[in-house]
Scaffold this motif. Structure first.
Motif, PDB file in Angstrom:
ATOM      1  N   GLN A  98       0.885  -1.226  -0.151  1.00  0.00           N
ATOM      2  CA  GLN A  98      -0.027  -0.041  -0.043  1.00  0.00           C
ATOM      3  C   GLN A  98       0.823   1.129   0.070  1.00  0.00           C
ATOM      4  OE1 GLN A  98      -0.518  -2.585   1.908  1.00  0.00           O
ATOM      5  NE2 GLN A  98      -2.330  -3.432   1.832  1.00  0.00           N
ATOM      6  N   GLU A  99       1.701   1.219   0.608  1.00  0.00           N
ATOM      7  CA  GLU A  99       2.741   2.470   0.823  1.00  0.00           C
ATOM      8  C   GLU A  99       3.519   2.754  -0.418  1.00  0.00           C
ATOM      9  OE1 GLU A  99       4.094   2.143   5.721  1.00  0.00           O
ATOM     10  OE2 GLU A  99       4.981   0.839   4.249  1.00  0.00           O
ATOM     11  N   ALA A 112       0.900   4.173  -3.004  1.00  0.00           N
ATOM     12  CA  ALA A 112       0.704   5.357  -2.761  1.00  0.00           C
ATOM     13  C   ALA A 112       1.813   6.415  -3.326  1.00  0.00           C
ATOM     14  CB  ALA A 112       0.363   5.490  -1.400  1.00  0.00           C
ATOM     15  N   LYS A 113       2.954   6.004  -3.133  1.00  0.00           N
ATOM     16  CA  LYS A 113       4.231   6.731  -3.708  1.00  0.00           C
ATOM     17  C   LYS A 113       4.051   6.881  -5.268  1.00  0.00           C
ATOM     18  CE  LYS A 113       7.312   7.411  -0.324  1.00  0.00           C
ATOM     19  NZ  LYS A 113       7.580   6.269   0.713  1.00  0.00           N
ATOM     20  N   GLY A 150       0.612   8.340  -6.679  1.00  0.00           N
ATOM     21  CA  GLY A 150       0.556   9.678  -6.375  1.00  0.00           C
ATOM     22  C   GLY A 150       1.642  10.650  -7.358  1.00  0.00           C
ATOM     23  N   GLU A 158      -2.522  14.000  -1.718  1.00  0.00           N
ATOM     24  CA  GLU A 158      -1.950  13.009  -1.044  1.00  0.00           C
ATOM     25  C   GLU A 158      -3.240  12.109  -0.393  1.00  0.00           C
ATOM     26  OE1 GLU A 158       1.491  14.107   0.968  1.00  0.00           O
ATOM     27  OE2 GLU A 158       1.457  12.301   2.192  1.00  0.00           O
ATOM     28  N   ILE A 187      -5.362  10.040  -2.624  1.00  0.00           N
ATOM     29  CA  ILE A 187      -4.500   8.916  -3.424  1.00  0.00           C
ATOM     30  C   ILE A 187      -4.504   7.761  -2.153  1.00  0.00           C
ATOM     31  CG2 ILE A 187      -2.208   7.894  -3.883  1.00  0.00           C
ATOM     32  CD1 ILE A 187      -3.341   9.301  -6.359  1.00  0.00           C
ATOM     33  N   LEU A 188      -4.282   8.326  -0.871  1.00  0.00           N
ATOM     34  CA  LEU A 188      -4.322   7.303   0.313  1.00  0.00           C
ATOM     35  C   LEU A 188      -5.372   6.740   0.379  1.00  0.00           C
ATOM     36  CD1 LEU A 188      -1.952   9.080   3.060  1.00  0.00           C
ATOM     37  CD2 LEU A 188      -1.605   6.866   1.850  1.00  0.00           C
ATOM     38  N   VAL A 225      -6.188   4.050  -2.266  1.00  0.00           N
ATOM     39  CA  VAL A 225      -5.309   3.060  -1.926  1.00  0.00           C
ATOM     40  C   VAL A 225      -5.741   2.143  -0.825  1.00  0.00           C
ATOM     41  CG1 VAL A 225      -2.848   2.316  -1.090  1.00  0.00           C
ATOM     42  CG2 VAL A 225      -3.094   3.898  -3.122  1.00  0.00           C
ATOM     43  N   LYS A 226      -6.112   2.586   0.100  1.00  0.00           N
ATOM     44  CA  LYS A 226      -6.407   1.858   1.285  1.00  0.00           C
ATOM     45  C   LYS A 226      -7.934   1.154   0.996  1.00  0.00           C
ATOM     46  CE  LYS A 226      -4.610   4.194   5.140  1.00  0.00           C
ATOM     47  NZ  LYS A 226      -4.716   5.598   5.938  1.00  0.00           N
TER      48      LYS A 226
END
Ligand SMILES: *Cc1c(COP(=O)(O)O)cnc(C)c1O
Length: 495
Positions: A51-52, A55-56, A59, A67, A70-71, A74-75
């Motif tokens: 997930q991290e 997001a990068k 994004g 941000e 996007i987060l 993604v979550k």
């Protein structure tokens, strides 16, 4: 900020969120990043979760989303819908790795993009304060359809219509689509092949009959012609790479080859975009089945439709018009929209086009193509089960065969990751035949038997499929397409 420009007219330029909403440009071109200047070093992601990492990367590519947006996308996408916390785990095989992309809700790699696309689309709509209905038109060779139906089911302000070829998809795939739930979904079989379905969806965007029927409705696409499908696919190339580095299998910075079972060229193009972002991608090996138009193209520089269409046991690759190749041609020709338009016109008018020698050479710096016969595919499934007790689906098998053919021909021993794109249970009759010589007529009997023989777990969504009620059984002719779509648009506008 990245501008997304049409491959057929680079003056047609929109920010990321608008490209996600539109899907296809009105001129028939595909929205493509004007340049990819962001750099993402895998070294900086070594301890990141899927997930991290997502997001990068998402994004960086869809850079007009905040941000938080996007987060939240993604979550919402990469959670318990997947049956593993890793989202995309790697499986070690004797001569490389499989990247298992099928742990999502419909057991196909399309889930990776189609669990997040509805969220990206809804967020884009909020940005524009819009309230009209987005009608998602989707052509499918089997897997996209169900993944899109699952992703968009009951998402507010959206409706989805899926067109699939009446003959060609596997019985499990067909049943998955026909039993789809949700009040905003529609599934239609077409008397034609995937290319006919895809052409229909592309034509709808510029069809007068359809456009006249649009009131308070906007058409978009969930096919990989939508950039919102491609970008989330970049993530797993990074994720696989950093997994190999953390396991000590690869030194950070060293190249890794990726082998991709290819149909519409979306998956492999995402690998190329990963390379543009700075991932040390060695070769991208484009694997085809007997519909080996891409193998020939990579070899000769000529893309020619003058060939027989085959239905194979890897139906998601039974494609002759590989749409996303257009994006690669655009990127590698230095955004030459005129040249791309000409090639696409030639393809339409004459059934073929040829790239310039310099463009061909550039393509070959990263890409090469191999294909597998049905026998190669069957034998590869059989042998991997026999020797290593690992069960793969026919698409993955085509790719594994290509990896071995590539190594044999070139001697290149760079670590290689094979993209494993579907659960073997989606194609259980064929897979069972490959490992044991025969299979019962009924796909669901074959599913049971494949489990009995291998002990490999059946994904929950497929195990319960047989009992689900069929909701959709409409079949149409190709030339009814625009009329059927127009009708649906009127219905949605009146709702
Ligand atoms: C869609 C699909 C492919 C091909 O991917 P493209 O992005 O169209 O090249 C390969 N294997 C499976 C199982 C698929 O569903």
């Amino acid at each position: 900020m990245i501008s997304y420009i049409s491959t057929r007219n680079k003056n047609e330029s929109v920010p990321a969120h608008a490209a996600v909403i539109r899907g296809l440009s009105r001129d028939g071109g595909l929205y493509t990043p004007e340049t990819i200047t962001a750099k993402i070093n895998p070294d900086d992601l070594l301890n990141c979760s899927y997930q991290e990492t997502a997001a990068k990367i998402i994004g960086a590519m869809l850079d007009d989303y905040t941000e938080e947006e996007i987060l939240s996308c993604v979550k919402g996408a990469y959670d318990e819908k997947f049956d593993t916390d890793l989202i995309v785990p790697l499986t070690k095989i004797s001569d490389g790795w499989l990247m298992d992309l099928w742990h999502g809700p419909t057991s196909a790699f399309k889930d990776i993009a189609l669990t997040i696309l509805p969220r990206l689309l809804t967020a884009a709509y909020k940005k524009e304060n819009r309230s009209d209905i987005i009608s998602i038109l989707t052509a499918t060779s089997g897997d996209t359809g169900k993944a899109a139906l699952s992703g968009f089911a009951d998402v507010p302000n959206t409706a989805i219509t899926v067109f699939y070829p009446e003959i060609g998809v596997s019985a499990v795939q067909k049943r998955q689509m026909q039993t789809s739930e949700g009040n905003n979904v529609e599934v239609i079989a077409v008397r034609g092949n995937f290319d006919d379905c895809q052409r229909m969806v592309k034509e709808a965007v510029s069809s007068d009959e359809v456009n006249e029927a649009l009131h308070n409705v906007t058409i978009s696409s969930a096919n990989s012609i939508n950039i919102g499908r491609l970008v989330p696919q970049i993530v797993y190339y990074y994720n696989a790479y950093i997994t190999l580095v953390s396991e000590g299998a690869v030194k950070c910075g060293d190249p890794v080859n990726f082998v991709v079972p290819t149909g519409n060229f979306g998956d492999i193009l995402a690998g190329y975009m990963a390379k543009c972002l700075g991932l040390p991608v060695g070769k991208l090996i484009c694997a085809s089945n007997t519909n080996n138009v891409l193998t020939d193209f990579l070899k000769t520089g000529t893309y020619s439709l003058d060939r027989t269409f085959h239905t194979t046991m890897s139906p998601s690759m039974d494609i002759l018009i590989s749409s996303n190749l257009e994006r690669l041609l655009f990127m590698l020709s230095g955004n030459d929209d005129k040249a791309v338009s000409k090639m696409m016109q030639d393809l339409k008018d004459k059934g073929s086009y040829t790239v310039s020698p310099s463009l061909h050479e550039k393509i070959l710096e990263t890409f090469c193509g191999y294909w597998s016969s049905e026998e190669d595919c069957a034998k590869t499934i059989h042998d991997l089960w026999q020797n290593e007790k690992i069960l793969i689906d026919p698409h993955t098998s085509v790719a594994l065969h290509a990896m071995r053919a590539y190594r044999e021909e070139t001697g290149d021993q760079t670590p290689a990751v094979v993209l494993s794109t579907a659960s073997p249970y989606k194609f259980c009759r064929d897979v069972l035949k490959c490992i044991s010589g025969n299979a019962p007529e009924d796909d669901f009997d074959a599913m049971d038997q494949l489990f009995e023989e291998t002990g490999v777990k059946v994904p929950e969504n497929l195990r319960t499929l047989r009992e689900k009620k069929i909701r959709f059984s409409r079949v149409i002719d190709i030339d009814e397409g625009m009329h059927v779509i127009a009708e649906r648009m009127r219905e949605l506008g009146n709702a």
